[in-house]
Write an enzyme that holds these catalytic residues in place. Sequence first.
Site, short mmCIF file in Angstrom:
data_model
loop_
_atom_site.label_atom_id
_atom_site.label_comp_id
_atom_site.label_asym_id
_atom_site.label_seq_id
_atom_site.Cartn_x
_atom_site.Cartn_y
_atom_site.Cartn_z
N HIS A 121 16.93 -74.85 21.18
CA HIS A 121 18.38 -74.77 21.34
C HIS A 121 18.95 -75.96 22.11
O HIS A 121 20.04 -75.89 22.69
CB HIS A 121 18.77 -73.45 22.01
CG HIS A 121 18.45 -72.26 21.16
ND1 HIS A 121 18.31 -71.00 21.68
CD2 HIS A 121 18.22 -72.15 19.84
CE1 HIS A 121 18.00 -70.16 20.69
NE2 HIS A 121 17.94 -70.83 19.57
N ALA A 241 7.90 -63.07 35.41
CA ALA A 241 7.02 -64.15 34.95
C ALA A 241 6.31 -64.85 36.10
O ALA A 241 5.12 -65.15 36.01
CB ALA A 241 7.84 -65.16 34.15
C1 BV8 Z 1 22.79 -70.01 13.25
C2 BV8 Z 1 22.12 -72.89 23.63
C3 BV8 Z 1 23.52 -70.57 11.08
C4 BV8 Z 1 23.52 -72.89 24.15
C5 BV8 Z 1 21.81 -70.74 22.47
C6 BV8 Z 1 20.44 -62.75 12.15
C7 BV8 Z 1 20.79 -61.54 12.66
C8 BV8 Z 1 21.90 -61.45 13.54
C9 BV8 Z 1 22.62 -62.57 13.94
C10 BV8 Z 1 22.25 -63.78 13.44
C11 BV8 Z 1 21.19 -63.86 12.53
N1 BV8 Z 1 21.07 -65.16 12.23
C12 BV8 Z 1 22.02 -65.90 12.89
C13 BV8 Z 1 22.75 -65.07 13.63
C14 BV8 Z 1 23.85 -65.48 14.49
C15 BV8 Z 1 23.38 -65.97 15.88
C16 BV8 Z 1 22.68 -64.86 16.60
O1 BV8 Z 1 21.46 -64.78 16.64
N2 BV8 Z 1 23.50 -64.00 17.22
C17 BV8 Z 1 22.91 -62.90 18.02
C18 BV8 Z 1 23.54 -62.90 19.38
C19 BV8 Z 1 23.10 -61.60 17.34
N3 BV8 Z 1 22.51 -67.13 15.76
C20 BV8 Z 1 23.11 -68.35 15.69
O2 BV8 Z 1 24.32 -68.53 15.71
C21 BV8 Z 1 22.18 -69.54 15.54
N4 BV8 Z 1 22.69 -70.43 14.53
O3 BV8 Z 1 22.43 -68.93 12.88
O4 BV8 Z 1 23.36 -70.96 12.44
C22 BV8 Z 1 23.51 -71.80 10.34
C23 BV8 Z 1 22.40 -72.09 9.60
C24 BV8 Z 1 22.39 -73.26 8.83
C25 BV8 Z 1 23.52 -74.12 8.88
C26 BV8 Z 1 24.61 -73.81 9.70
C27 BV8 Z 1 24.60 -72.66 10.48
C28 BV8 Z 1 22.15 -70.40 16.85
C29 BV8 Z 1 21.66 -69.59 17.99
C30 BV8 Z 1 21.48 -70.50 19.23
C31 BV8 Z 1 22.67 -70.39 20.16
N5 BV8 Z 1 22.43 -71.18 21.39
N6 BV8 Z 1 21.60 -71.51 23.58
C32 BV8 Z 1 23.61 -72.54 25.62
O5 BV8 Z 1 22.57 -72.29 26.24
O6 BV8 Z 1 24.73 -72.55 26.13
S1 BV8 Z 1 21.20 -69.11 22.46
C33 BV8 Z 1 20.92 -68.73 24.15
O7 BV8 Z 1 21.00 -67.32 24.21
C34 BV8 Z 1 19.57 -69.08 24.69
O8 BV8 Z 1 19.11 -70.33 24.25
C35 BV8 Z 1 18.71 -67.92 24.17
O9 BV8 Z 1 18.26 -68.16 22.87
C36 BV8 Z 1 19.69 -66.78 24.13
C37 BV8 Z 1 19.51 -65.89 25.32
O10 BV8 Z 1 18.38 -65.13 25.04
P1 BV8 Z 1 17.15 -65.12 26.09
O11 BV8 Z 1 16.71 -66.49 26.38
O12 BV8 Z 1 16.19 -64.15 25.55
O13 BV8 Z 1 17.84 -64.59 27.44
P2 BV8 Z 1 18.55 -63.22 27.72
O14 BV8 Z 1 19.44 -63.48 28.85
O15 BV8 Z 1 19.10 -62.64 26.45
O16 BV8 Z 1 17.36 -62.23 28.18
C38 BV8 Z 1 16.61 -62.57 29.30
C39 BV8 Z 1 15.35 -61.72 29.19
O17 BV8 Z 1 14.50 -62.07 30.29
C40 BV8 Z 1 15.61 -60.21 29.30
O18 BV8 Z 1 14.84 -59.53 28.33
C41 BV8 Z 1 15.15 -59.86 30.72
O19 BV8 Z 1 14.60 -58.57 30.79
C42 BV8 Z 1 14.06 -60.91 30.94
N7 BV8 Z 1 13.85 -61.27 32.35
C43 BV8 Z 1 14.75 -61.28 33.36
N8 BV8 Z 1 14.15 -61.73 34.51
C44 BV8 Z 1 12.84 -62.01 34.18
C45 BV8 Z 1 12.66 -61.74 32.80
N9 BV8 Z 1 11.49 -61.93 32.17
C46 BV8 Z 1 10.44 -62.39 32.93
N10 BV8 Z 1 10.56 -62.69 34.26
C47 BV8 Z 1 11.72 -62.50 34.91
N11 BV8 Z 1 11.80 -62.79 36.21
#
Ligand code: BV8
Length: 258
Positions: A121, A241
């Site tokens: 990303h 982690a």
């Molecule tokens: C695209 C950069 C199309 C920016 C990021 C299929 C199904 C549904 C939806 C979609 C699909 N395909 C595409 C989509 C749409 C969308 C998507 O997935 N939406 C979701 C929300 C439903 N995807 C997109 O838009 C992607 N692009 O599909 O383009 C296309 C294709 C061809 C041509 C043109 C277009 C792009 C997605 C990337 C977006 N950018 N980041 C920025 O950072 O500002 S995503 C960003 O959010 C992060 O990079 C990361 O990926 C995500 C967050 O998730 P996590 O990293 O898992 O973090 P989160 O906070 O959610 O969870 C933290 C976890 O850690 C928890 O589980 C917690 O319990 C745990 N934790 C907490 N503390 C600890 C711990 N674990 C261990 N130790 C600890 N101490």
Amino acid sequence: MTDQPARRAAELLGQARRVVVFTGAGMSAESGVPTFRDALTGLWQRYDAQALATPEAFRADPALVWGWYEWRRHAVRLAHPNAGHRAVAAIQHRVPGTVLITQNVDDLHERAGSPAPVHLHGSLFAPRCSACARPAPVSDDAEGEPVDGRRVPPPRCAHCTAPVRPGVVWFGEALPGAALDAAVEAASSCDLLLTIGTSGLVYPAAEIPQVAARLGAAVVQVNPEETPLDGVAEVNLRGPAARVLPALVDAVWEGADG
Ligand code: BV8
Ligand code: ZN
């Protein structure tokens, strides 16, 4: 590491030959970098991260979005890799050929000594022109960012004067082809995938652990919470982690010199 899941994870890591480590925001949580689940604060508290991290938001209010990324970049500058990041670097050292794939846009893996993480990303340290895509300089943040953040008009491209944008992948944007290909390739040929600190909700990144499992690799998840990846993982290590990973590394290589 006495409990059964931990012993099984150590066994799998000890016998693995082709390892993939896949990380998300939870990896950097103990370094003080907010995850995407954590509510936004200050100037951005009334916004949703997924709404701000879009080309539409940048077009609508470039100074708000650029300010957000400057604030996050400054926060990462002040942060330090944690024991979890260092354990990942140790696994890469112990198992040559290990591929590290991260969704994180921070540079804490690199600062922990991990060679060449695959940033699916993008990065907070690779701004580019929003029109001609030429790389733009990263401004030094001597004066830092106010705690509550501020609007910062994005700099102008030196070549075409268009606004400079953060070098990250926004929602609705395609992932960098080479990074996605490298990730799918690695997941398709590994025998162990460690998924650490990700909620497994953002696609196509969340496919990576599923590809590995579908092709017969063992999957070990490290996360204090349940996620949709629980069913994909053979072993779920429920803990932070920075505690779980050093213990796992010690369980496999403790006393093993060199
Ligand atoms: C695209 C950069 C199309 C920016 C990021 C299929 C199904 C549904 C939806 C979609 C699909 N395909 C595409 C989509 C749409 C969308 C998507 O997935 N939406 C979701 C929300 C439903 N995807 C997109 O838009 C992607 N692009 O599909 O383009 C296309 C294709 C061809 C041509 C043109 C277009 C792009 C997605 C990337 C977006 N950018 N980041 C920025 O950072 O500002 S995503 C960003 O959010 C992060 O990079 C990361 O990926 C995500 C967050 O998730 P996590 O990293 O898992 O973090 P989160 O906070 O959610 O969870 C933290 C976890 O850690 C928890 O589980 C917690 O319990 C745990 N934790 C907490 N503390 C600890 C711990 N674990 C261990 N130790 C600890 N101490
Ligand atoms: Zn330009």
